[in-house]
Design a protein around this motif. Structure first.
Motif, mmCIF file in Angstrom:
data_model
loop_
_atom_site.group_PDB
_atom_site.id
_atom_site.type_symbol
_atom_site.label_atom_id
_atom_site.label_comp_id
_atom_site.label_asym_id
_atom_site.label_seq_id
_atom_site.Cartn_x
_atom_site.Cartn_y
_atom_site.Cartn_z
ATOM 1 N N GLN A 267 12.730 -2.374 12.023
ATOM 2 C CA GLN A 267 11.737 -3.425 12.087
ATOM 3 C C GLN A 267 10.983 -3.504 10.763
ATOM 4 O O GLN A 267 10.947 -2.543 9.984
ATOM 5 C CB GLN A 267 10.753 -3.175 13.227
ATOM 6 N N LYS A 268 10.386 -4.676 10.518
ATOM 7 C CA LYS A 268 9.609 -4.846 9.306
ATOM 8 C C LYS A 268 8.258 -4.160 9.467
ATOM 9 O O LYS A 268 7.610 -4.258 10.508
ATOM 10 C CB LYS A 268 9.406 -6.331 9.014
ATOM 11 N N ALA A 269 7.829 -3.462 8.411
ATOM 12 C CA ALA A 269 6.547 -2.766 8.444
ATOM 13 C C ALA A 269 6.046 -2.595 7.015
ATOM 14 O O ALA A 269 6.777 -2.827 6.047
ATOM 15 C CB ALA A 269 6.685 -1.424 9.135
ATOM 16 N N HIS A 270 4.792 -2.201 6.894
ATOM 17 C CA HIS A 270 4.175 -1.939 5.600
ATOM 18 C C HIS A 270 3.803 -0.470 5.512
ATOM 19 O O HIS A 270 3.343 0.120 6.495
ATOM 20 C CB HIS A 270 2.918 -2.798 5.399
ATOM 21 N N PHE A 271 3.990 0.111 4.324
ATOM 22 C CA PHE A 271 3.662 1.516 4.113
ATOM 23 C C PHE A 271 2.516 1.605 3.118
ATOM 24 O O PHE A 271 2.562 1.010 2.030
ATOM 25 C CB PHE A 271 4.880 2.262 3.563
ATOM 26 N N MET A 272 1.464 2.340 3.498
ATOM 27 C CA MET A 272 0.306 2.451 2.614
ATOM 28 C C MET A 272 -0.545 3.651 3.006
ATOM 29 O O MET A 272 -0.280 4.323 4.023
ATOM 30 C CB MET A 272 -0.536 1.180 2.668
ATOM 31 N N SER A 273 -1.580 3.887 2.205
ATOM 32 C CA SER A 273 -2.489 5.001 2.477
ATOM 33 C C SER A 273 -3.338 4.703 3.713
ATOM 34 O O SER A 273 -3.822 3.578 3.885
ATOM 35 C CB SER A 273 -3.397 5.236 1.279
ATOM 36 N N PRO A 274 -3.563 5.697 4.555
ATOM 37 C CA PRO A 274 -4.438 5.482 5.720
ATOM 38 C C PRO A 274 -5.897 5.257 5.322
ATOM 39 O O PRO A 274 -6.711 4.825 6.138
ATOM 40 C CB PRO A 274 -4.275 6.768 6.527
ATOM 41 N N ALA A 275 -6.229 5.522 4.042
ATOM 42 C CA ALA A 275 -7.601 5.325 3.581
ATOM 43 C C ALA A 275 -7.995 3.856 3.591
ATOM 44 O O ALA A 275 -9.188 3.525 3.595
ATOM 45 C CB ALA A 275 -7.771 5.896 2.175
ATOM 46 N N THR A 319 3.951 -10.594 3.073
ATOM 47 C CA THR A 319 3.236 -10.253 1.838
ATOM 48 C C THR A 319 1.748 -10.417 2.104
ATOM 49 O O THR A 319 1.307 -11.480 2.555
ATOM 50 C CB THR A 319 3.654 -11.155 0.670
ATOM 51 N N ALA A 320 1.003 -9.363 1.840
ATOM 52 C CA ALA A 320 -0.432 -9.387 2.142
ATOM 53 C C ALA A 320 -1.217 -8.791 0.985
ATOM 54 O O ALA A 320 -0.814 -7.776 0.399
ATOM 55 C CB ALA A 320 -0.713 -8.614 3.425
ATOM 56 N N THR A 321 -2.343 -9.438 0.662
ATOM 57 C CA THR A 321 -3.257 -8.913 -0.352
ATOM 58 C C THR A 321 -4.347 -8.136 0.384
ATOM 59 O O THR A 321 -5.153 -8.701 1.118
ATOM 60 C CB THR A 321 -3.877 -10.049 -1.173
ATOM 61 N N ILE A 322 -4.340 -6.844 0.188
ATOM 62 C CA ILE A 322 -5.212 -5.941 0.952
ATOM 63 C C ILE A 322 -6.291 -5.371 0.044
ATOM 64 O O ILE A 322 -6.030 -4.987 -1.102
ATOM 65 C CB ILE A 322 -4.381 -4.799 1.569
ATOM 66 N N ILE A 323 -7.520 -5.311 0.568
ATOM 67 C CA ILE A 323 -8.615 -4.691 -0.162
ATOM 68 C C ILE A 323 -8.437 -3.174 -0.082
ATOM 69 O O ILE A 323 -8.435 -2.595 1.008
ATOM 70 C CB ILE A 323 -9.975 -5.101 0.426
ATOM 71 N N VAL A 324 -8.279 -2.549 -1.229
ATOM 72 C CA VAL A 324 -8.052 -1.103 -1.259
ATOM 73 C C VAL A 324 -9.298 -0.333 -1.661
ATOM 74 O O VAL A 324 -9.398 0.871 -1.416
ATOM 75 C CB VAL A 324 -6.878 -0.759 -2.195
ATOM 76 N N VAL A 325 -10.259 -1.000 -2.284
ATOM 77 C CA VAL A 325 -11.546 -0.390 -2.615
ATOM 78 C C VAL A 325 -12.631 -1.413 -2.333
ATOM 79 O O VAL A 325 -12.611 -2.514 -2.878
ATOM 80 C CB VAL A 325 -11.619 0.053 -4.092
ATOM 81 N N GLY A 326 -13.578 -1.084 -1.460
ATOM 82 C CA GLY A 326 -14.671 -1.973 -1.124
ATOM 83 C C GLY A 326 -14.546 -2.650 0.217
ATOM 84 O O GLY A 326 -15.375 -3.490 0.563
ATOM 85 N N GLN A 327 -13.536 -2.265 1.006
ATOM 86 C CA GLN A 327 -13.308 -2.933 2.291
ATOM 87 C C GLN A 327 -14.450 -2.735 3.285
ATOM 88 O O GLN A 327 -14.657 -3.554 4.184
ATOM 89 C CB GLN A 327 -11.975 -2.482 2.915
ATOM 90 N N ASP A 328 -15.215 -1.679 3.136
ATOM 91 C CA ASP A 328 -16.309 -1.417 4.065
ATOM 92 C C ASP A 328 -17.622 -2.114 3.666
ATOM 93 O O ASP A 328 -18.626 -1.985 4.367
ATOM 94 C CB ASP A 328 -16.550 0.091 4.184
#
Length: 346
Positions: A267-275, A319-328
């Protein structure tokens, strides 16, 4: 630092840490933040479902005595390979042979009496009811003989299956009563890998599903699902699953701790840091991203796997643009100033 900006966090001259998570752009627009973002692309992931359990012989038979007597012989020993019909224990016959001889003699006499009466009846010299009574006596003598023969046969305890004699066996001279074990025979081929699966994942398992079994001994073998319990354990709400493992060389032993991995559909999925994961106001786990208008969007996601390097997620667009710093520091619908990481993340 100018009085028109506020920096959350800070760096010294030699500070190599992650840049500050969010920066207010200006006093005129206090609700606009600068955030770090990265672009993530979906990947085809081969997923596995893990079951922890143990190995178990498909056939493990406790061969029990059917009569009471002393163990006179043990033709086999622990660890020996046996076939169906091989002797495991011989019990003392006692008076059983004499009872067979006695029953044979009684049957022979009853047969003679019946035959003589039958001949006389044919000539009119014997009543039919006497012939019937003698026939019944002969049949009873036959039954008594068969019963005595079966009781004698029970002194020889034989293996019903092919396998290996497990330790311990009964000791010589032991008085076995009916129902007590002479020996246990384990058939190592095939072997089973037993595990349980939660009710939320049971729909992903099917008969014939390929499986990889890793044993605590370091061995790795392959098998297929052969059984899925039709009902859950009432205490754990889990279902028993059995994986059939060919074991012709008998290298996979019974009772070994095993980790079974069932292959699921890719299946399609995205891999990234849990942070990067966060919670929205409703307590839902997800990611905050940025749309084409530089507004914050919240993507609910499901964690479907992971390792020490990151987690696999579903619920994102390809394709997704994800906030990696400042999301909170931002919420859905807010306008932000996205700063892309120099390296695109896949």
């Amino acid at each position: 630092m100018s009085s028109g900006s506020v920096v959350i966090g800070g760096q010294g001259e030699n500070d190599q840490s992650v840049p500050p998570p969010a920066t207010r752009i200006s006093a005129e627009n206090e609700e606009t933040f600068s955030v770090r973002v990265a672009k993530f692309h979906s990947q085809m992931r081969e997923a596995y479902l893990e079951l922890r359990g143990r190995t178990e012989a498909d056939a493990k038979v406790e061969v029990r005595a059917e009569t009471t007597a002393r163990v006179a012989k043990r033709p086999v020993k622990e660890g020996q390979q046996v076939k169906p019909g091989d002797l495991l224990c011989v019990l003392d016959r006692g008076a059983r042979e004499a009872r067979v001889l006695q029953a044979n003699a009684l049957l022979a006499q009853a047969q003679l009496d019946f035959e003589a009466a039958d001949q006389l009846s044919g000539k009119g010299f014997a009543a039919n009811n006497r012939v019937a009574a003698l026939k019944a006596a002969r049949d009873a003598a036959q039954a008594e003989l068969r019963e005595a023969e079966i009781e004698l046969e029970r002194t020889e305890i034989r293996s019903p299956v092919e396998g290996v004699v497990e330790s311990p066996m009964v000791e010589m001279g032991t008085i076995l009563t009916a129902g007590q074990t002479c020996a246990t025979v384990v058939d190592p081929n095939p072997m089973l890998a037993i595990g349980t699966i939660s009710e939320t994942n049971i729909g992903k398992v099917y008969i014939g599903q390929p499986a990889e079994v890793k044993l605590v001994t370091g061995q790795s073998v392959r098998g297929t699902v052969r059984y899925i319990a039709p009902s859950a354990d009432p205490d754990t709400r889990t279902f028993r699953v059995e994986v059939l493992i060919p074991n012709e060389d008998a290298k996979v032993l019974d009772g070994v701790t095993a980790l079974t991995r069932l292959k699921l559909a890719a299946q399609k999925a995205h891999f990234m840091s849990p942070a990067y994961l966060t919670l929205n106001d409703s307590g839902i786990v997800g990611l905050r991203g940025v749309d084409e208008n530089n507004r914050v969007v919240f993507y609910p996601v499901e964690v479907i796997g992971g390792d020490r390097d990151g987690v696999w997620l579903t619920g994102l667009p390809d394709t997704a643009t994800i906030i990696v710093v400042g999301q909170d520091y931002v919420s859905a619908g807010k306008q932000v100033d996205p700063v892309f990481e120099s390296l695109e993340v896949n």
